[in-house]
Design a protein around this motif. Structure first.
Motif, PDB file in Angstrom:
ATOM      1  N   GLU A  60      84.498 -13.693  23.797  1.00 29.40           N
ATOM      2  CA  GLU A  60      85.462 -12.813  23.149  1.00 29.40           C
ATOM      3  C   GLU A  60      86.159 -13.539  21.997  1.00 29.40           C
ATOM      4  N   PHE A  61      86.438 -14.812  22.199  1.00 28.27           N
ATOM      5  CA  PHE A  61      87.048 -15.607  21.129  1.00 28.27           C
ATOM      6  C   PHE A  61      86.144 -15.627  19.897  1.00 28.27           C
ATOM      7  N   CYS A  62      84.854 -15.876  20.099  1.00 27.67           N
ATOM      8  CA  CYS A  62      83.906 -15.902  18.987  1.00 27.67           C
ATOM      9  C   CYS A  62      83.803 -14.531  18.320  1.00 27.67           C
ATOM     10  N   LEU A  63      83.756 -13.476  19.111  1.00 23.78           N
ATOM     11  CA  LEU A  63      83.666 -12.126  18.573  1.00 23.78           C
ATOM     12  C   LEU A  63      84.869 -11.802  17.687  1.00 23.78           C
ATOM     13  N   ILE A  64      86.060 -12.113  18.166  1.00 27.78           N
ATOM     14  CA  ILE A  64      87.270 -11.812  17.406  1.00 27.78           C
ATOM     15  C   ILE A  64      87.384 -12.728  16.191  1.00 27.78           C
ATOM     16  N   ASN A  65      86.945 -13.962  16.330  1.00 28.13           N
ATOM     17  CA  ASN A  65      86.956 -14.877  15.189  1.00 28.13           C
ATOM     18  C   ASN A  65      86.056 -14.342  14.066  1.00 28.13           C
ATOM     19  N   GLU A  66      84.877 -13.857  14.421  1.00 27.54           N
ATOM     20  CA  GLU A  66      83.979 -13.248  13.435  1.00 27.54           C
ATOM     21  C   GLU A  66      84.584 -11.969  12.863  1.00 27.54           C
ATOM     22  N   HIS A  67      85.229 -11.204  13.734  1.00 29.43           N
ATOM     23  CA  HIS A  67      85.857  -9.955  13.291  1.00 29.43           C
ATOM     24  C   HIS A  67      86.997 -10.247  12.306  1.00 29.43           C
ATOM     25  N   MET A  68      87.710 -11.328  12.533  1.00 25.28           N
ATOM     26  CA  MET A  68      88.775 -11.733  11.601  1.00 25.28           C
ATOM     27  C   MET A  68      88.197 -12.003  10.216  1.00 25.28           C
ATOM     28  N   ASP A  69      87.075 -12.699  10.165  1.00 27.94           N
ATOM     29  CA  ASP A  69      86.424 -12.945   8.873  1.00 27.94           C
ATOM     30  C   ASP A  69      86.081 -11.625   8.185  1.00 27.94           C
ATOM     31  N   TYR A  70      85.554 -10.693   8.972  1.00 31.93           N
ATOM     32  CA  TYR A  70      85.210  -9.372   8.438  1.00 31.93           C
ATOM     33  C   TYR A  70      86.454  -8.666   7.901  1.00 31.93           C
ATOM     34  N   LEU A  71      87.536  -8.687   8.676  1.00 32.32           N
ATOM     35  CA  LEU A  71      88.766  -8.012   8.260  1.00 32.32           C
ATOM     36  C   LEU A  71      89.330  -8.611   6.978  1.00 32.32           C
ATOM     37  N   ILE A  72      89.309  -9.918   6.898  1.00 36.41           N
ATOM     38  CA  ILE A  72      89.836 -10.594   5.710  1.00 36.41           C
ATOM     39  C   ILE A  72      89.001 -10.238   4.491  1.00 36.41           C
ATOM     40  N   ASN A  73      87.675 -10.239   4.651  1.00 34.57           N
ATOM     41  CA  ASN A  73      86.788  -9.899   3.538  1.00 34.57           C
ATOM     42  C   ASN A  73      86.935  -8.441   3.107  1.00 34.57           C
ATOM     43  N   MET A  74      87.260  -7.559   4.054  1.00 27.00           N
ATOM     44  CA  MET A  74      87.402  -6.138   3.740  1.00 27.00           C
ATOM     45  C   MET A  74      88.817  -5.794   3.270  1.00 27.00           C
ATOM     46  N   ALA A  76      91.707  -5.860   5.127  1.00 24.38           N
ATOM     47  CA  ALA A  76      92.380  -5.067   6.155  1.00 24.38           C
ATOM     48  C   ALA A  76      93.897  -5.290   6.107  1.00 24.38           C
ATOM     49  N   PRO A  77      94.659  -4.365   6.675  1.00 20.84           N
ATOM     50  CA  PRO A  77      96.123  -4.522   6.707  1.00 20.84           C
ATOM     51  C   PRO A  77      96.541  -5.805   7.436  1.00 20.84           C
ATOM     52  N   ASP A  78      97.630  -6.379   6.996  1.00 19.02           N
ATOM     53  CA  ASP A  78      98.112  -7.637   7.575  1.00 19.02           C
ATOM     54  C   ASP A  78      98.450  -7.502   9.053  1.00 19.02           C
ATOM     55  N   GLU A  79      98.919  -6.333   9.478  1.00 21.83           N
ATOM     56  CA  GLU A  79      99.302  -6.148  10.886  1.00 21.83           C
ATOM     57  C   GLU A  79      98.107  -6.380  11.811  1.00 21.83           C
ATOM     58  N   GLU A  80      96.957  -5.865  11.415  1.00 25.40           N
ATOM     59  CA  GLU A  80      95.771  -6.006  12.256  1.00 25.40           C
ATOM     60  C   GLU A  80      95.291  -7.454  12.290  1.00 25.40           C
ATOM     61  N   THR A  81      95.250  -8.099  11.144  1.00 25.59           N
ATOM     62  CA  THR A  81      94.807  -9.501  11.119  1.00 25.59           C
ATOM     63  C   THR A  81      95.792 -10.385  11.873  1.00 25.59           C
ATOM     64  N   GLU A  82      97.087 -10.095  11.774  1.00 22.66           N
ATOM     65  CA  GLU A  82      98.085 -10.879  12.500  1.00 22.66           C
ATOM     66  C   GLU A  82      97.938 -10.703  14.005  1.00 22.66           C
ATOM     67  N   LEU A  83      97.630  -9.489  14.440  1.00 24.09           N
ATOM     68  CA  LEU A  83      97.434  -9.228  15.865  1.00 24.09           C
ATOM     69  C   LEU A  83      96.282 -10.061  16.404  1.00 24.09           C
ATOM     70  N   PHE A  84      95.138 -10.005  15.733  1.00 23.10           N
ATOM     71  CA  PHE A  84      93.976 -10.767  16.194  1.00 23.10           C
ATOM     72  C   PHE A  84      94.195 -12.270  16.054  1.00 23.10           C
ATOM     73  N   ASP A  85      94.898 -12.667  15.013  1.00 14.06           N
ATOM     74  CA  ASP A  85      95.192 -14.085  14.818  1.00 14.06           C
ATOM     75  C   ASP A  85      96.066 -14.614  15.950  1.00 14.06           C
ATOM     76  N   SER A  86      97.036 -13.824  16.383  1.00 17.70           N
ATOM     77  CA  SER A  86      97.889 -14.258  17.493  1.00 17.70           C
ATOM     78  C   SER A  86      97.096 -14.340  18.798  1.00 17.70           C
ATOM     79  N   MET A  87      96.133 -13.425  18.983  1.00 14.01           N
ATOM     80  CA  MET A  87      95.268 -13.493  20.177  1.00 14.01           C
ATOM     81  C   MET A  87      94.451 -14.779  20.169  1.00 14.01           C
TER      82      MET A  87
END
Length: 110
Positions: A60-74, A76-87
């Motif tokens: 799950e850590f790897c999945l969310i880490n990859e998803h963070m890269d996707y969100l940053i490249n797209m 995405a709103p800061d709230e969503e990236t901050e949520l996943f970053d805190s996880m």
């Protein structure tokens, strides 16, 4: 075999890529499932993790880490990236504490 698996997983085309329809058609012919099926399952997993608000495993850590890269490249709103970053941060902290506890137990046994 492992190298091939890693290579395929790291270079899976996104829906907008020109290679996406080609690989999708090949997977459908060979396996009966295409890339859309894989992405659907991936998004479902991400939604469950987001709803839970906590990572449970290294996968799950790897999945969310990859998803963070996707969100940053797209963009995405800061709230969503901050949520996943805190996880991710919380999971790393829990893992660090577990490691320290194991090391302490090993020293106590010696």
């Amino acid at each position: 075999m492992r190298r091939s698996f890693t290579y395929i997983n790291e270079l899976v085309p996104e829906p907008g890529d020109p290679d996406y329809p080609i690989l999708d058609a090949r997977l459908l012919a060979a396996c009966g499932k295409g890339l859309d099926d894989l992405y659907k399952k991936r998004w479902e997993r991400i939604a469950k993790i987001k709803e839970r608000g906590k990572l449970r495993s290294d996968s799950e850590f790897c999945l969310i880490n990859e998803h963070m890269d996707y969100l940053i490249n797209m963009g995405a709103p800061d709230e969503e990236t901050e949520l996943f970053d805190s996880m991710l941060f919380d999971y790393e902290e829990r893992a660090r504490k577990r490691r320290e506890k194991r090391e302490k137990q090993k020293k106590d046994k010696s």
